[in-house]
Design a protein around this motif. Structure first.
Motif, PDB file in Angstrom:
ATOM      1  N   ARG A  25     -12.615  -9.826   6.524  1.00 26.45           N
ATOM      2  CA  ARG A  25     -11.440 -10.216   7.253  1.00 26.45           C
ATOM      3  C   ARG A  25     -10.267  -8.963   7.053  1.00 26.45           C
ATOM      4  O   ARG A  25     -10.654  -8.299   5.742  1.00 26.45           O
ATOM      5  N   SER A  26      -9.623  -8.601   8.030  1.00 28.31           N
ATOM      6  CA  SER A  26      -8.685  -7.514   7.828  1.00 28.31           C
ATOM      7  C   SER A  26      -7.368  -7.871   8.369  1.00 28.31           C
ATOM      8  O   SER A  26      -6.973  -8.679   8.907  1.00 28.31           O
ATOM      9  N   VAL A  27      -6.221  -7.260   7.705  1.00 24.74           N
ATOM     10  CA  VAL A  27      -4.653  -7.342   7.948  1.00 24.74           C
ATOM     11  C   VAL A  27      -4.120  -5.864   7.918  1.00 24.74           C
ATOM     12  O   VAL A  27      -4.714  -4.837   7.420  1.00 24.74           O
ATOM     13  N   THR A  28      -3.145  -5.645   8.839  1.00 25.90           N
ATOM     14  CA  THR A  28      -2.623  -4.482   8.819  1.00 25.90           C
ATOM     15  C   THR A  28      -1.047  -4.399   8.079  1.00 25.90           C
ATOM     16  O   THR A  28      -0.344  -5.485   8.207  1.00 25.90           O
ATOM     17  N   ALA A  29      -0.853  -3.456   7.281  1.00 24.13           N
ATOM     18  CA  ALA A  29       0.405  -3.247   6.325  1.00 24.13           C
ATOM     19  C   ALA A  29       1.702  -3.250   7.425  1.00 24.13           C
ATOM     20  O   ALA A  29       1.402  -2.650   8.626  1.00 24.13           O
ATOM     21  N   ASP A  30       2.844  -4.000   7.007  1.00 21.15           N
ATOM     22  CA  ASP A  30       3.864  -3.739   8.000  1.00 21.15           C
ATOM     23  C   ASP A  30       4.455  -2.478   7.758  1.00 21.15           C
ATOM     24  O   ASP A  30       4.071  -1.536   7.006  1.00 21.15           O
ATOM     25  N   SER A  31       6.080  -2.401   8.234  1.00 27.65           N
ATOM     26  CA  SER A  31       6.605  -0.964   8.254  1.00 27.65           C
ATOM     27  C   SER A  31       6.943  -0.553   6.805  1.00 27.65           C
ATOM     28  O   SER A  31       7.172   0.621   6.809  1.00 27.65           O
ATOM     29  N   ALA A  32       6.962  -1.662   5.712  1.00 29.17           N
ATOM     30  CA  ALA A  32       7.062  -1.118   4.494  1.00 29.17           C
ATOM     31  C   ALA A  32       5.838  -1.096   3.885  1.00 29.17           C
ATOM     32  O   ALA A  32       5.923  -1.137   2.448  1.00 29.17           O
ATOM     33  N   GLY A  33       4.609  -1.172   4.200  1.00 31.68           N
ATOM     34  CA  GLY A  33       3.275  -0.979   3.552  1.00 31.68           C
ATOM     35  C   GLY A  33       3.015  -2.533   2.925  1.00 31.68           C
ATOM     36  O   GLY A  33       1.781  -2.293   2.216  1.00 31.68           O
ATOM     37  N   ARG A  34       3.771  -3.660   3.273  1.00 31.91           N
ATOM     38  CA  ARG A  34       3.528  -4.837   2.739  1.00 31.91           C
ATOM     39  C   ARG A  34       2.151  -5.403   3.461  1.00 31.91           C
ATOM     40  O   ARG A  34       2.041  -5.391   4.897  1.00 31.91           O
ATOM     41  N   PHE A  35       1.368  -6.088   2.664  1.00 32.85           N
ATOM     42  CA  PHE A  35       0.348  -7.023   3.486  1.00 32.85           C
ATOM     43  C   PHE A  35       0.255  -8.418   2.854  1.00 32.85           C
ATOM     44  O   PHE A  35       0.629  -8.408   1.593  1.00 32.85           O
ATOM     45  N   VAL A  94       0.858  -1.065   0.025  1.00 32.42           N
ATOM     46  CA  VAL A  94       0.018  -0.022  -0.048  1.00 32.42           C
ATOM     47  C   VAL A  94       0.763   1.076  -0.040  1.00 32.42           C
ATOM     48  O   VAL A  94       1.701   1.373   0.819  1.00 32.42           O
ATOM     49  N   VAL A  95       0.725   2.026  -0.976  1.00 36.17           N
ATOM     50  CA  VAL A  95       1.635   3.263  -1.110  1.00 36.17           C
ATOM     51  C   VAL A  95       0.663   4.497  -1.232  1.00 36.17           C
ATOM     52  O   VAL A  95      -0.431   4.449  -1.800  1.00 36.17           O
ATOM     53  N   GLU A  96       1.144   5.663  -0.950  1.00 37.15           N
ATOM     54  CA  GLU A  96       0.341   6.875  -1.233  1.00 37.15           C
ATOM     55  C   GLU A  96       0.570   7.369  -2.569  1.00 37.15           C
ATOM     56  O   GLU A  96       1.615   7.056  -3.265  1.00 37.15           O
ATOM     57  N   ARG A  97      -0.424   7.581  -3.357  1.00 41.55           N
ATOM     58  CA  ARG A  97      -0.491   7.827  -4.734  1.00 41.55           C
ATOM     59  C   ARG A  97       0.446   8.539  -5.208  1.00 41.55           C
ATOM     60  O   ARG A  97       0.884   8.327  -6.405  1.00 41.55           O
ATOM     61  N   SER A  98       0.345   9.945  -4.782  1.00 37.56           N
ATOM     62  CA  SER A  98       1.045  10.885  -5.533  1.00 37.56           C
ATOM     63  C   SER A  98       2.530  10.612  -5.401  1.00 37.56           C
ATOM     64  O   SER A  98       3.347  11.220  -6.426  1.00 37.56           O
ATOM     65  N   ILE A  99       3.270  10.195  -4.436  1.00 33.50           N
ATOM     66  CA  ILE A  99       4.673  10.275  -4.134  1.00 33.50           C
ATOM     67  C   ILE A  99       5.269   8.917  -4.242  1.00 33.50           C
ATOM     68  O   ILE A  99       6.636   8.387  -3.988  1.00 33.50           O
ATOM     69  N   GLY A 100       4.324   7.749  -3.864  1.00 32.08           N
ATOM     70  CA  GLY A 100       4.681   6.522  -3.983  1.00 32.08           C
ATOM     71  C   GLY A 100       5.348   5.945  -2.412  1.00 32.08           C
ATOM     72  O   GLY A 100       5.993   5.072  -2.519  1.00 32.08           O
ATOM     73  N   THR A 101       5.098   6.907  -1.616  1.00 31.89           N
ATOM     74  CA  THR A 101       5.656   6.206  -0.006  1.00 31.89           C
ATOM     75  C   THR A 101       4.814   5.402   0.681  1.00 31.89           C
ATOM     76  O   THR A 101       3.536   5.319   0.437  1.00 31.89           O
ATOM     77  N   PRO A 102       5.414   4.122   0.955  1.00 32.74           N
ATOM     78  CA  PRO A 102       4.772   3.325   1.711  1.00 32.74           C
ATOM     79  C   PRO A 102       3.787   3.751   2.707  1.00 32.74           C
ATOM     80  O   PRO A 102       4.341   4.801   3.485  1.00 32.74           O
ATOM     81  N   LEU A 103       2.564   3.186   3.085  1.00 34.21           N
ATOM     82  CA  LEU A 103       1.946   3.518   4.254  1.00 34.21           C
ATOM     83  C   LEU A 103       1.924   2.312   5.229  1.00 34.21           C
ATOM     84  O   LEU A 103       0.909   1.479   5.276  1.00 34.21           O
ATOM     85  N   PRO A 104       2.853   2.388   6.263  1.00 35.63           N
ATOM     86  CA  PRO A 104       2.844   1.305   7.403  1.00 35.63           C
ATOM     87  C   PRO A 104       1.666   1.576   8.323  1.00 35.63           C
ATOM     88  O   PRO A 104       1.386   2.613   8.420  1.00 35.63           O
ATOM     89  N   GLY A 105       1.202   0.473   8.352  1.00 34.07           N
ATOM     90  CA  GLY A 105      -0.075   0.405   9.450  1.00 34.07           C
ATOM     91  C   GLY A 105      -1.610   0.525   8.828  1.00 34.07           C
ATOM     92  O   GLY A 105      -2.412   0.754   9.521  1.00 34.07           O
ATOM     93  N   ALA A 106      -1.508   0.757   7.450  1.00 31.28           N
ATOM     94  CA  ALA A 106      -2.734   0.801   6.880  1.00 31.28           C
ATOM     95  C   ALA A 106      -3.547  -0.381   6.961  1.00 31.28           C
ATOM     96  O   ALA A 106      -2.943  -1.493   7.078  1.00 31.28           O
TER      97      ALA A 106
END
Length: 84
Positions: free
Chosen positions: A51-61, A30-42
């Motif tokens: 079902r839900s999961v939380t993205a890790d510190s690099a935005g991965r899920f 998961v990344v922020e659209r305009s600059i591509g920064t990962p969104l940790p904790g999304a």
């Protein structure tokens, strides 16, 4: 107003003994659209299955054991309007 989107969504298909049908793994970043920064904790939610999961510190899920097919994921992150 920013919208987040998924990048690198990778679908893996496999069968698991004891399941009623084939299942898949849905994973991505998961990344922020305009600059591509990962969104940790999304929070990534599969509303149909509740079902839900939380993205890790690099935005991965990763969502395991999802029935094979097309699904809509919802993403929430503090201060950002979500896209599906």
């Amino acid at each position: 107003m920013r919208i987040c989107y998924f990048l690198l969504c990778i679908f893996s298909f496999f069968s698991v003994a004891g399941q009623t049908g084939p299942v898949q793994i849905i994973r991505g970043v998961v990344v922020e659209r305009s600059i591509g920064t990962p969104l940790p904790g999304a929070t990534i939610t599969l509303p149909v299955l509740g079902r839900s999961v939380t993205a890790d510190s690099a935005g991965r899920f990763r969502l395991d054991g999802v029935t094979v097919g097309r699904h809509i994921l919802a993403v929430t992150y503090a201060g950002i309007v979500t896209g599906k």
